[in-house]
Design a protein around this motif. Structure first.
Motif, short mmCIF file in Angstrom:
data_model
loop_
_atom_site.label_atom_id
_atom_site.label_comp_id
_atom_site.label_asym_id
_atom_site.label_seq_id
_atom_site.Cartn_x
_atom_site.Cartn_y
_atom_site.Cartn_z
N LEU A 144 0.83 -1.21 0.00
CA LEU A 144 0.00 0.00 0.00
C LEU A 144 0.86 1.25 0.00
CD1 LEU A 144 -2.67 1.57 0.32
CD2 LEU A 144 -2.45 1.21 2.81
N MET A 145 1.83 1.31 0.91
CA MET A 145 2.68 2.49 1.01
C MET A 145 3.52 2.68 -0.26
SD MET A 145 1.84 3.73 3.93
CE MET A 145 3.09 5.02 4.09
N ILE A 294 -7.18 5.72 5.29
CA ILE A 294 -8.07 4.63 5.74
C ILE A 294 -7.32 3.31 5.78
CG2 ILE A 294 -10.09 3.27 5.09
CD1 ILE A 294 -11.38 5.84 4.12
N GLY A 295 -6.45 3.09 4.78
CA GLY A 295 -5.65 1.88 4.77
C GLY A 295 -4.75 1.77 5.98
N GLY A 298 -6.89 1.10 9.08
CA GLY A 298 -7.30 -0.30 9.14
C GLY A 298 -6.17 -1.21 9.57
N TYR A 299 -4.98 -0.95 9.05
CA TYR A 299 -3.80 -1.75 9.41
C TYR A 299 -3.50 -1.63 10.90
CZ TYR A 299 1.25 -2.70 9.80
OH TYR A 299 2.48 -3.15 10.19
N LEU A 300 -3.53 -0.42 11.43
CA LEU A 300 -3.25 -0.22 12.85
C LEU A 300 -4.36 -0.80 13.73
CD1 LEU A 300 -1.82 3.42 12.80
CD2 LEU A 300 -0.56 1.29 13.26
N PHE A 301 -5.62 -0.69 13.27
CA PHE A 301 -6.72 -1.24 14.07
C PHE A 301 -6.62 -2.77 14.15
CE2 PHE A 301 -11.01 -3.16 14.09
CZ PHE A 301 -11.40 -2.79 15.36
#
Length: 786
Positions: A144-145, A294-295, A298-301
């Motif tokens: 993603l990054m 948002i990505g 979501g990754y951190l959550f």
């Protein structure tokens, strides 16, 4: 975006120092090697080691994942466990190589051409990670990054065409992402989410070929790996469907308590990361920036849930590794000053969390890179110079397991409850494993029923070893709760060790005759009376979350529920209660706290010890106050072997000497009857089920220090009929020491009697020494009930 001008500068820097890129590439290669398990672990006993061993054996024995085996991990799980097995060693190495290469390629795409020297930190970050979860989940996150970064860079030529090397790198990472759910099924959510975010970014920036190619390659990779390890293609959807109850029930069943401050400390750098992404990357990028933010959110959550729902050291290091990986990504993608400040914040957060959890070992952390390099080098050397060494170590590990778990005679196929599976494989026995291979994971009603149906089906094990143990102080009878009644009625006890019972399946098993005793609405935190019964009592309990509870559970986790078991003598036993495990029914009486209690049930013994239960939970509105309870019982035909193992004393023909009692009294003391201490004996007598268990000591003369040759218990009914039972004599050095006669140590006794006659009886104790019979003068009233 702030990063574009500096990218042009970095290109100039790279031209002036041509050694930088090769040095960075060398760091990438070293990093990839550190993730590959050249020095794998060997099989051993224990909960985690058993499931890791089982994953390898499942591949070796052509067991179908998602059908025959339902577990968090998939057929590529060896890349996660890093456990050696001759059959899966190649799979482990190849999978790990692809995944480690994809991760390092993702970091390389981020760092080159802007800050290639940042890649020198990659080996350090990976060596200190100590978490395969964090390392593997970082692959789709790096994608993603990297996708966001490359779609904003200025390249020569057409605006919407990426260099072929960059496109190939993203496709390769996509292929690795397709493998991740087959390593660990729970990776599917975060992988799918982050890959979708990457594909949206590519589509929005008109890199449509890549946006289409990546999901196709990921799917092809998944299908190829699934079939390549011997799994039937048609069963792949079932593998993911089977993951749903495993994932959905995890927070409620596997959560554990932990420090609030640890969570709070971690949330500070997590919130800072979101702020940095917004202000340094997302702001000003419109919808693309929103997708990126948002990505990351979501990754951190997902990381937060994975790390702190079950708050132990292993999961904690997943949270810490994510922070260090995030620091490295920021060093590669945002202003250096901001990245360094975030790295300092991460360092202090990491150290603070380790101090809070008593895991602060700075020297060990500082040396972790050297340890990782040394381990990888040693492993590679061993594989090249002594390839047979791994197989030798593997065979030695199996021998160690066999030595720890001696198994003599066994009828195959075999299964072991609740978790210790390693002996099956160490002895090369035929394995008839239940779908959920370890009982603690059967934490939803559907998973529990799958295991129970397997135990009744055509592929059921012939032999079952059963231990009454559990994790997290759970009530032991909750784990595979629907299976224990089947073992007691459709299997028979044939042996017992200190920790396990050995069951063998009956030739003609019959259906269980469940009999409803009571059904009622009860309340949380209120006592619930357990109906008396000679037979084992099942309780089906339905506890539901409120809307608030569901929201908090989805966001994090709820406080644990407990079940308190109250006994007739006033004792209270507190255990962890898992609602999903209780809905199908679990044995609530007798209390299953050891294999001895299971033996008693198989012997048809009832002592009616459990009086009440209580479900204990928070009063803050997380759970509905009303709970539904249904009690039922089922008969167990007494088994001769179980009665022998339970120590049930058969009624014995009374020796003639017992009818000629001496006038002198022996000295005796009843310590407990059915676990009730003498201080709590009722004046009306001790009420019991169909059995009585007596513990105490008896001596013909404590003054002379005499130990008896025999100890007998007599039960006299109201009509005068008397039955005699010979007790087992036990060594009681404490009694001998109390009376200062070391020679009278063998004065302890216990006797267990199963009595089919109902009503009151008078119990007395007799001693025999050199043919002389003495009465202790005890007349204890016991009331038997059916």
């Amino acid at each position: 975006m702030d990063s574009i001008p500096s990218q042009i500068q970095s290109s100039t820097t790279s031209t002036r120092a041509p050694f930088i890129v090769p040095l960075a590439i060398l760091a990438v290669v070293l990093s990839a090697l550190l993730v590959i398990p050249f020095s794998p672990a060997m099989p051993s006993s224990g909960l985690d080691a058993s499931w890791a061993y089982a994953l390898n054996e499942a591949i070796d024995r052509h067991i179908v994942f998602g059908k025959d085996l339902i577990f968090t991990f998939g057929p590529l799980g060896a890349a996660y466990t890093q456990m050696y097995h001759p059959t899966t060693d190649g799979i482990m190495l190849l999978t790990s190589t692809v995944l480690s290469a994809a991760l390092c390629v993702g970091f390389a795409v981020l760092a080159i051409p802007r800050r290639p020297l940042a890649l020198l930190l990659l080996p350090v970050v990976l060596a200190t990670a100590q978490s395969r979860d964090a390392i593997f989940v970082a692959i789709p996150f790096c994608m993603l990054m990297a996708t966001f970064a490359v779609t904003r860079r200025s390249y020569e030529g057409a605006t919407h065409v990426l260099p072929k090397t960059v496109g190939a790198a993203l496709i390769f990472i996509g292929a690795a992402c397709g493998m991740l759910p087959l390593v660990k099924g729970s990776f599917v959510a975060v992988t799918l989410f982050l890959c979708c975010c990457s594909i949206v970014l590519l589509a929005r920036t008109r890199h449509l070929k890549l946006a289409v190619a990546i999901p196709i390659v990921a799917l092809a990779s998944m299908l190829g790996c699934w079939v390549g390890v011997g799994q039937p293609l048609a069963m792949l959807p079932n593998f993911f469907i089977a993951q749903l109850p495993i994932i959905s029930g995890y927070a409620g069943a596997m959560s554990s308590e932990g420090s609030f401050w640890v969570v709070a400390i971690w949330l500070v750098p997590a919130a800072a990361a979101l702020a940095i992404v917004y202000f340094s990357l997302s702001r000003g990028e419109g919808a693309d920036g929103v997708v990126l933010w948002i990505g990351v959110l979501g990754y951190l959550f997902i990381t937060f849930k994975a790390s702190f729902v079950r708050q132990d050291d292993g999961h904690l290091y997943t949270a810490l590794a994510v922070l260090s990986l995030m620091s490295l990504i920021f060093i590669m993608s945002v202003r250096l000053r901001i990245a360094l400040l975030y790295t300092i914040l991460t360092f202090f957060s990491w150290s603070s969390i380790e101090v809070q959890t008593n895991n602060f070992h700075p020297t060990q952390t500082a040396m972790s890179t050297w340890y990782a390099v040394h381990r990888a080098a040693t492993g590679m050397k061993s594989r090249l110079m002594s390839p047979e060494r791994l197989r030798t170590d593997f065979d030695s590990a199996k021998s160690s397991i066999r030595a720890a778990f001696p198994i003599r005679e066994v009828e195959e196929p075999v299964d072991i409850y609740p978790t210790e599976l390693a002996p099956i494989f160490a002895y090369d026995l035929k394995w008839a494993g239940r779908p959920v291979p370890q009982s603690y994971s059967a934490y939803t009603p559907s998973l529990d029923l799958k295991d129970a149906e397997h135990l009744k089906g055509a592929n059921a094990p012939r032999t079952v070893f059963y231990s009454a143990t559990s994790i997290d102080l759970r009530l032991p009878s909750l784990e595979d709760s629907s299976s224990l009644p089947i073992l007691l009625t459709q299997y028979r006890v044939v042996g017992k060790s200190e920790t396990a019972l050995q069951f063998v399946r009956s030739p003609h098993p019959k259906a269980i005759d469940f009999r409803k005793l009571d059904e009622r609405e009860a309340e949380l935190n209120k006592d619930i009376n357990v109906p008396p019964s000679q037979d084992p009592v099942l309780a089906k309990i339905v506890v539901r979350q409120t809307i608030l509870g569901k929201l908090i559970s989805a966001a994090f986790k709820l406080p644990s529920l407990y079940i308190e078991t109250k006994f007739e003598d006033g004792r209270v036993q507190r255990n962890r209660f898992i609602p999903g495990m209780a809905e199908n029914g679990f044995i609530v009486a007798p209390y299953v706290g050891s294999v001895d209690s299971v033996v008693d049930m198989a012997a048809g013994i009832s002592t009616m010890e459990v009086k009440q239960i209580r479900i204990v939970g928070s009063e803050r509105g997380y759970w509905r106050k009303n709970i539904h309870v249904e009690f039922s019982s089922f008969p167990v035909n007494p088994q001769d072997t179980a009665m022998s193992l339970a120590g049930v004393a058969p009624e014995s023909p009374s020796p003639a000497a017992l009818h000629g009692v001496s006038s002198s009294l022996a000295q005796c003391y009843l310590e407990s009857v059915n676990g009730v201490s003498k201080a709590k004996f009722s004046a009306e007598g001790i009420e019991t089920g169909n059995a009585v268990s007596v513990v105490g000591w008896a001596s013909p003369s404590t003054e002379k220090g005499i130990a008896p040759d025999e100890i007998w218990m007599a039960l006299a009914s109201e009509n005068g009929a008397t039955k005699f039972y010979k007790a087992r004599i036990k060594e009681r050095s404490d009694v001998a020491a109390a009376f200062h006669h070391a020679e009278m140590a063998n004065v302890g006794f216990n006797v267990k009697v199963r009595e089919m006659t109902t009503g009151p009886m008078s119990m007395s104790i007799l001693t025999v020494r050199d043919g002389v019979v003495q009465d202790c003068g005890i007349r204890q009233r016991v009331v038997f009930a059916q």
